[in-house]
Design a protein around this motif. Structure first.
Motif, PDB file in Angstrom:
ATOM      1  N   LEU A   1       0.822  -1.196   0.000  1.00 18.42           N
ATOM      2  CA  LEU A   1       0.000   0.000   0.000  1.00 18.42           C
ATOM      3  C   LEU A   1       0.866   1.259   0.000  1.00 18.42           C
ATOM      4  O   LEU A   1       0.660   2.177  -0.801  1.00 18.42           O
ATOM      5  CB  LEU A   1      -0.914  -0.032   1.227  1.00 18.42           C
ATOM      6  N   GLY A   2       1.868   1.286   0.878  1.00 18.74           N
ATOM      7  CA  GLY A   2       2.727   2.462   0.970  1.00 18.74           C
ATOM      8  C   GLY A   2       3.542   2.698  -0.283  1.00 18.74           C
ATOM      9  O   GLY A   2       3.726   3.847  -0.716  1.00 18.74           O
ATOM     10  N   ALA A   3       4.046   1.626  -0.882  1.00 15.90           N
ATOM     11  CA  ALA A   3       4.831   1.779  -2.106  1.00 15.90           C
ATOM     12  C   ALA A   3       3.979   2.337  -3.245  1.00 15.90           C
ATOM     13  O   ALA A   3       4.421   3.212  -4.003  1.00 15.90           O
ATOM     14  CB  ALA A   3       5.433   0.435  -2.510  1.00 15.90           C
ATOM     15  N   GLN A   4       2.754   1.865  -3.355  1.00 15.60           N
ATOM     16  CA  GLN A   4       1.856   2.386  -4.381  1.00 15.60           C
ATOM     17  C   GLN A   4       1.557   3.874  -4.147  1.00 15.60           C
ATOM     18  O   GLN A   4       1.537   4.664  -5.099  1.00 15.60           O
ATOM     19  CB  GLN A   4       0.547   1.592  -4.383  1.00 15.60           C
ATOM     20  N   LEU A   5       1.347   4.245  -2.905  1.00 17.15           N
ATOM     21  CA  LEU A   5       1.090   5.651  -2.589  1.00 17.15           C
ATOM     22  C   LEU A   5       2.311   6.516  -2.886  1.00 17.15           C
ATOM     23  O   LEU A   5       2.190   7.643  -3.380  1.00 17.15           O
ATOM     24  CB  LEU A   5       0.677   5.791  -1.120  1.00 17.15           C
ATOM     25  N   ALA A   6       3.496   5.987  -2.600  1.00 13.24           N
ATOM     26  CA  ALA A   6       4.729   6.729  -2.893  1.00 13.24           C
ATOM     27  C   ALA A   6       4.894   6.932  -4.392  1.00 13.24           C
ATOM     28  O   ALA A   6       5.294   8.017  -4.851  1.00 13.24           O
ATOM     29  CB  ALA A   6       5.931   5.999  -2.310  1.00 13.24           C
ATOM     30  N   LEU A   7       4.587   5.909  -5.179  1.00 12.56           N
ATOM     31  CA  LEU A   7       4.678   6.030  -6.635  1.00 12.56           C
ATOM     32  C   LEU A   7       3.704   7.078  -7.169  1.00 12.56           C
ATOM     33  O   LEU A   7       3.939   7.680  -8.219  1.00 12.56           O
ATOM     34  CB  LEU A   7       4.403   4.676  -7.289  1.00 12.56           C
ATOM     35  N   ALA A   8       2.623   7.311  -6.417  1.00 12.69           N
ATOM     36  CA  ALA A   8       1.636   8.307  -6.832  1.00 12.69           C
ATOM     37  C   ALA A   8       1.998   9.713  -6.382  1.00 12.69           C
ATOM     38  O   ALA A   8       1.253  10.661  -6.662  1.00 12.69           O
ATOM     39  CB  ALA A   8       0.263   7.933  -6.283  1.00 12.69           C
ATOM     40  N   GLY A   9       3.116   9.856  -5.689  1.00 13.90           N
ATOM     41  CA  GLY A   9       3.578  11.178  -5.317  1.00 13.90           C
ATOM     42  C   GLY A   9       3.392  11.570  -3.870  1.00 13.90           C
ATOM     43  O   GLY A   9       3.756  12.683  -3.472  1.00 13.90           O
ATOM     44  N   ALA A  10       2.831  10.684  -3.041  1.00 17.47           N
ATOM     45  CA  ALA A  10       2.685  11.004  -1.626  1.00 17.47           C
ATOM     46  C   ALA A  10       4.045  10.921  -0.936  1.00 17.47           C
ATOM     47  O   ALA A  10       4.933  10.172  -1.350  1.00 17.47           O
ATOM     48  CB  ALA A  10       1.703  10.045  -0.958  1.00 17.47           C
ATOM     49  N   ASP A  11       4.211  11.685   0.136  1.00 17.15           N
ATOM     50  CA  ASP A  11       5.411  11.648   0.967  1.00 17.15           C
ATOM     51  C   ASP A  11       5.197  10.552   2.003  1.00 17.15           C
ATOM     52  O   ASP A  11       4.605  10.785   3.064  1.00 17.15           O
ATOM     53  CB  ASP A  11       5.617  13.006   1.639  1.00 17.15           C
ATOM     54  N   VAL A  12       5.673   9.343   1.679  1.00 17.48           N
ATOM     55  CA  VAL A  12       5.365   8.149   2.471  1.00 17.48           C
ATOM     56  C   VAL A  12       6.559   7.756   3.328  1.00 17.48           C
ATOM     57  O   VAL A  12       7.708   7.818   2.880  1.00 17.48           O
ATOM     58  CB  VAL A  12       4.969   6.968   1.552  1.00 17.48           C
ATOM     59  N   SER A  13       6.268   7.329   4.545  1.00 20.42           N
ATOM     60  CA  SER A  13       7.284   6.739   5.418  1.00 20.42           C
ATOM     61  C   SER A  13       6.722   5.461   6.018  1.00 20.42           C
ATOM     62  O   SER A  13       5.510   5.271   6.090  1.00 20.42           O
ATOM     63  CB  SER A  13       7.697   7.717   6.515  1.00 20.42           C
ATOM     64  N   PHE A  14       7.634   4.580   6.430  1.00 21.31           N
ATOM     65  CA  PHE A  14       7.256   3.289   6.996  1.00 21.31           C
ATOM     66  C   PHE A  14       7.789   3.157   8.409  1.00 21.31           C
ATOM     67  O   PHE A  14       8.922   3.572   8.699  1.00 21.31           O
ATOM     68  CB  PHE A  14       7.867   2.136   6.191  1.00 21.31           C
TER      69      PHE A  14
END
Length: 344
Positions: free
Chosen positions: A15-28
């Motif tokens: 889920l996080g990787a997909q959101l990051a690919l969409a341009g969100a600033d994602v952290s785990f």
């Protein structure tokens, strides 16, 4: 938009990787070898035979990540109480908590209406600690339907599905749930906004509360449980007891019981997550899937004799497993299996 996935395992990392690919600033927030691999090499995400490497900030310490707009909790539900304190540095005054967990969430009776509005459930939130520390007003519901697996530390393979229904406890279409919907869609994820997310929660729970413990008690896969007349009958009885409770709380079940059972059987020879946890020597998700249904039945005076029996058996199975070294053959793959429903 800053999004932290707390519990970046198979589902969380996908889920996080997909959101990051969409341009969100994602952290785990993660731990162990999986964390180390993602820190060193990024997340290796495999979808339809194609691998992409996604660089995401990863840490075992939420204090390193700062305040977030959304915290997506992708842990097993019984693990959440143990991280409430650690989660605090991620939470600002407007941070939303997206509960991508199995079973009934801690906020269930927030803005529920009726005589039980504001009720906390000890089976999933002992002493109302999540309600009081995290706050029900932060919550956005999320139901997880995809299946993914950790092939090796840092490597996530998508197996099937991309549906994550979301919704406010109040049923309102707020700005924050609309923004979350939009970033999910941009990430090639299906995230319908439900005006009653509780119906969606129950639809998934309806199968999990019977198939999971039956599989852990018998070591049978979903196709066997749903096709064998005896275990199918036990499943149906448990589901009808649960439906009687859901009906009392205004839940709408949009498929009938036979179709729900057939939907699970269509998944095939899959081990449920509870059986996988048993075989791996991990704690099983019993309270969010069974104890909470029993507790809700007690609130409205609805008897649950078959659920009570299976609950007693699976709790004994867990106690014995904790006392006995694991003797099962190790799982060939660390698969996060999500039992499907006939969700529209």
């Amino acid at each position: 938009m800053k999004i932290c996935v707390y519990g970046a395992g198979a589902i969380g990392a996908y889920l996080g990787a997909q959101l990051a690919l969409a341009g969100a600033d994602v952290s785990f927030v993660a731990r162990g070898p999986h964390l180390a691999a993602m820190q060193a090499n990024g997340v290796r995400l495999q979808i339809d035979g194609v691998e992409r490497v996604v660089k995401v900030r990863c840490s075992a310490d939420p204090r390193e990540l700062g305040t977030q707009d959304y915290v997506i909790v992708a842990l097993k539900a019984h693990s959440v109480p143990g991280v409430m304190g650690a989660m605090q540095p991620l939470l600002g005054s407007d941070t939303a908590i997206v509960t991508a967990v199995n079973g009934i969430p801690y906020w269930y009776f927030y803005k529920h209406g009726g005589e039980f509005a504001g009720t906390t459930l000890d089976s999933v939130d002992p002493g109302g600690k999540q309600w009081n520390v995290l706050g029900p007003e932060r919550a956005i519901g999320c139901v997880v339907y995809p299946a993914t697996e950790i092939v090796e530390p840092g490597v996530i393979r998508h197996v099937y599905g991309k549906k994550f229904p979301i919704g406010e406890p109040s049923g309102e279409r707020t700005e924050r749930v609309q923004r979350l919907h939009e970033i999910f869609i941009a990430a090639d994820l299906d995230a319908p906004i439900r005006d009653n997310i509780r119906d969606e929660i129950w639809l998934k729970l309806w199968g999990n509360l019977c198939f999971n413990p039956i599989s852990a008690l018998t070591h049978a896969t979903l196709d066997v449980i749903t096709s064998d007349p005896a275990t199918r009958a036990v499943s149906r009885t448990m589901m009808m007891e649960a439906k009687a409770i859901g009906d009392r709380f205004g839940v709408h079940f949009r498929v009938d019981v036979e179709k729900r059972i057939d939907g699970a059987g269509a998944v095939g020879a899959h081990k449920t997550s509870m059986l996988q946890d048993l075989e791996a020597g991990r704690p099983m998700e019993i309270d969010p899937l069974l104890s909470v249904v029993q507790e809700m039945g007690r609130l409205v005076g609805q008897a649950t004799p078959t659920i009570d029996t299976v609950l007693a058996l699976i709790k004994m199975r867990e106690r014995i497993a904790q006392q006995t070294p694991v003797r099962f053959a190790p799982l060939e793959r660390k698969t996060r299996v999500t039992e499907v429903s006939q969700a529209a």
